[in-house]
Design an enzyme around this catalytic site. Structure first.
Site, PDB file in Angstrom:
ATOM      1  N   GLY A  72       0.851  -1.186   0.000  1.00 21.29           N
ATOM      2  CA  GLY A  72       0.000   0.000   0.000  1.00 21.29           C
ATOM      3  C   GLY A  72       0.886   1.236   0.000  1.00 21.29           C
ATOM      4  N   ARG A  73       1.444   1.493   1.177  1.00 21.68           N
ATOM      5  CA  ARG A  73       2.265   2.681   1.368  1.00 21.68           C
ATOM      6  C   ARG A  73       3.345   2.862   0.304  1.00 21.68           C
ATOM      7  NH1 ARG A  73       3.283   4.748   6.541  1.00 21.68           N
ATOM      8  NH2 ARG A  73       2.580   2.750   7.328  1.00 21.68           N
ATOM      9  N   CYS A  95      -8.471  22.481  17.756  1.00 22.99           N
ATOM     10  CA  CYS A  95      -8.344  22.715  19.193  1.00 22.99           C
ATOM     11  C   CYS A  95      -7.853  21.478  19.925  1.00 22.99           C
ATOM     12  CB  CYS A  95      -9.685  23.172  19.746  1.00 22.99           C
ATOM     13  SG  CYS A  95     -10.257  24.625  18.884  1.00 22.99           S
ATOM     14  N   GLU A  96      -6.601  21.117  19.694  1.00 22.90           N
ATOM     15  CA  GLU A  96      -5.946  19.983  20.344  1.00 22.90           C
ATOM     16  C   GLU A  96      -4.466  20.302  20.336  1.00 22.90           C
ATOM     17  OE1 GLU A  96      -6.954  16.653  21.122  1.00 22.90           O
ATOM     18  OE2 GLU A  96      -9.020  16.744  20.399  1.00 22.90           O
TER      19      GLU A  96
HETATM   20  C1  LIG Z   1      -2.562  -2.357   5.766  1.00 23.95           C
HETATM   21  C2  LIG Z   1      -2.396  -3.659   5.099  1.00 23.95           C
HETATM   22  C3  LIG Z   1      -1.576  -3.770   3.979  1.00 23.95           C
HETATM   23  C4  LIG Z   1      -0.750  -2.641   3.420  1.00 23.95           C
HETATM   24  O1  LIG Z   1       0.252  -2.213   4.275  1.00 23.95           O
HETATM   25  P1  LIG Z   1       1.330  -1.136   3.757  1.00 23.95           P
HETATM   26  O2  LIG Z   1       2.204  -0.934   4.910  1.00 23.95           O
HETATM   27  O3  LIG Z   1       0.579   0.078   3.375  1.00 23.95           O
HETATM   28  O4  LIG Z   1       2.022  -1.753   2.595  1.00 23.95           O
HETATM   29  C5  LIG Z   1      -1.511  -5.008   3.346  1.00 23.95           C
HETATM   30  N1  LIG Z   1      -2.206  -6.073   3.809  1.00 23.95           N
HETATM   31  C6  LIG Z   1      -3.002  -6.004   4.900  1.00 23.95           C
HETATM   32  C7  LIG Z   1      -3.726  -7.202   5.341  1.00 23.95           C
HETATM   33  C8  LIG Z   1      -3.111  -4.795   5.575  1.00 23.95           C
HETATM   34  O5  LIG Z   1      -3.888  -4.734   6.670  1.00 23.95           O
END
Ligand SMILES: *Cc1c(COP(=O)(O)O)cnc(C)c1O
Length: 429
Positions: free
Chosen positions: A291-292, A358-359
């Site tokens: 993802g990231r 406001c935190e």
């Molecule tokens: C969040 C997640 C990902 C992605 O993680 P990244 O660190 O963004 O690569 C992949 N698989 C599962 C099951 C997740 O919960």
């Protein structure tokens, strides 16, 4: 490696020393003027390039990159990835609907993860014939079997096993230890597969792991895969042949990278080598769920300075973006590099960069050395493409930002800024 794609850390560059910041050559000042601030800006080229890095690194075997939708679930980004062959890792029924809306043709490339799936979510995913369910408990497996029986469709499942490996990362995003809520103890998995193999409504299809997020070393991925492969081999001997091994996501990026950060292409190759080493000799399809790594560095949050304020010895730079727009610093003590879009002359000074919420936790940086900025200036928070917009909220009744996608020299709005009517739409007086 695709030779016409050069790998760069970020698409955001100053035109020249002291020049203005742009995204793939498109001026952030122009974008801020046209679309307003705070504004998320993403490079389509970089997102495609990162996907390509993974696809190339595993091109020697049957594989599928299932982008983790939760990192950035904007429809235009999902579509862009689907067009390039990506599948998707989802963690809710809502994310499934996003995939269906953006790229219905990719629904057969969806894996459904998450520790708490409801019967409604499972039914919908069965109906849409997703690739597989990554099941996180025996009770969930029983629910899946029951849902499958009701609609007379056999459910392909993988057990998400917990390999009990330690990955150095923030405690909130570490998931691969026995003490975490995620997955099934790998020592119990074989027994569950054996039992499930007898069910008419369950097809043992794969096995999955996901040990956490923002993991910078390849070693724990290899260690987790070693344990998974051992189990796959044992099951095969017993006549349970799994078709898919899902290595999860979690590869981290260099938030402190600057221009000298680790080469992303080299990082992906190192990651792939660790996984390939563990998989040596095994066939079947490999899934990965980054993802990231795909979206983080492609995005920036562009915000305008509202005020520069001194309290005693401290200087506060107050921006029109806040923790509701980007919560990572407040939630994980995360670091985002902050750069003035049009740098002014003068020495950097230590400042706190904060939002108007406001935190006291509403900060982007504390005691950060920043070149001089004044009210009205734009600054960009870099590496904000992952877990930025996706974790945004309406706290303080703030409108969530607009998002812009830069495609080559073109740019277009992919989400308009929220308005008051959007926020009031669900409420009843
Ligand atoms: C969040 C997640 C990902 C992605 O993680 P990244 O660190 O963004 O690569 C992949 N698989 C599962 C099951 C997740 O919960």
């Amino acid at each position: 490696m695709n030779s016409d794609l050069k790998t760069s850390l970020r698409p955001f560059h100053h035109d020249r020393a002291g020049g203005a910041l742009s995204c793939d050559g498109v001026s952030l000042g122009t974008l801020a003027k046209k679309y307003g601030t705070p504004l998320y800006v993403y490079s389509a080229n970089q997102i495609a390039e990162r996907l390509d890095l993974f696809q190339q690194a595993f091109s020697g075997r049957d594989h599928l990159v299932c982008y983790a939708v939760k990192a950035n679930s904007s429809l235009a980004i999902l579509k862009l990835l689907a067009e390039r062959g990506a599948g998707f890792d989802i963690v809710s029924g809502g994310e499934l609907e996003r995939v269906i809306a953006a790229a219905p043709e990719a629904v057969g490339r969806v894996v459904f993860s998450g520790v708490g799936k409801t019967a409604t979510e499972i039914d919908r995913a069965l109906e849409m014939e997703i690739l597989e369910f990554n099941v996180e408990s025996e009770s969930e497996l029983a629910l899946l079997a029951e849902c499958a029986r009701m609609i007379k469709k056999r459910a392909r499942f993988a057990l998400r096993v917990n390999p009990d490996v330690f990955a150095e990362t923030h405690p909130y995003i570490s998931t691969g230890l026995r003490e975490h809520k995620f997955g099934i103890d790998i020592r119990r998995a074989a027994e569950i597969y054996r039992k499930a193999a007898k069910s008419r409504w369950l097809e043992p299809h794969g096995i999955s792991v996901h040990i956490g997020s923002q993991i910078r070393s390849a070693q724990p991925f290899g260690a987790a895969m070693d344990r998974v492969v051992k189990l796959v081999t044992q099951l095969k001997r017993e006549g349970i042949a799994l078709k898919v091994v899902d290595a999860g996501g979690g590869l981290g990026i260099d938030y402190h990278g600057g221009e000298d950060g680790a080469d992303p292409a080299a990082k992906v190759l190192e990651y792939a080598a660790a996984i390939e080493k563990a998989l040596a000799g095994s066939d079947g399809k490999l899934l990965i769920e980054p993802g990231r790594f795909i979206v983080a560095q492609a995005g920036a949050l562009v915000t305008r300075v509202l005020n520069v304020k001194k309290n005693g010895k401290k200087t506060f730079v107050i921006t029109d973006a806040a923790m509701n727009d980007l919560i990572r610093p407040a939630l994980y003590q995360a670091y985002h590099e902050i750069v003035p879009v049009k740098p002014r002359a003068g020495r950097a000074r230590a400042v706190d960069v904060v939002g108007p919420v406001c935190e006291t936790g509403d900060f982007f940086a504390r005691d950060r050395m920043l070149k001089p900025v004044e009210a009205g200036d734009l600054v960009a928070l870099l590496d904000a493409g992952a877990y930025g917009m996706a974790q945004s909220s309406n706290y303080n009744t703030r409108f969530r930002p607009a998002e812009v996608l830069v495609e080559g020299k073109q740019h277009r709005l992919i989400r308009r800024r929220e308005e008051m009517k959007d926020l009031l739409a669900t409420e009843i007086i």
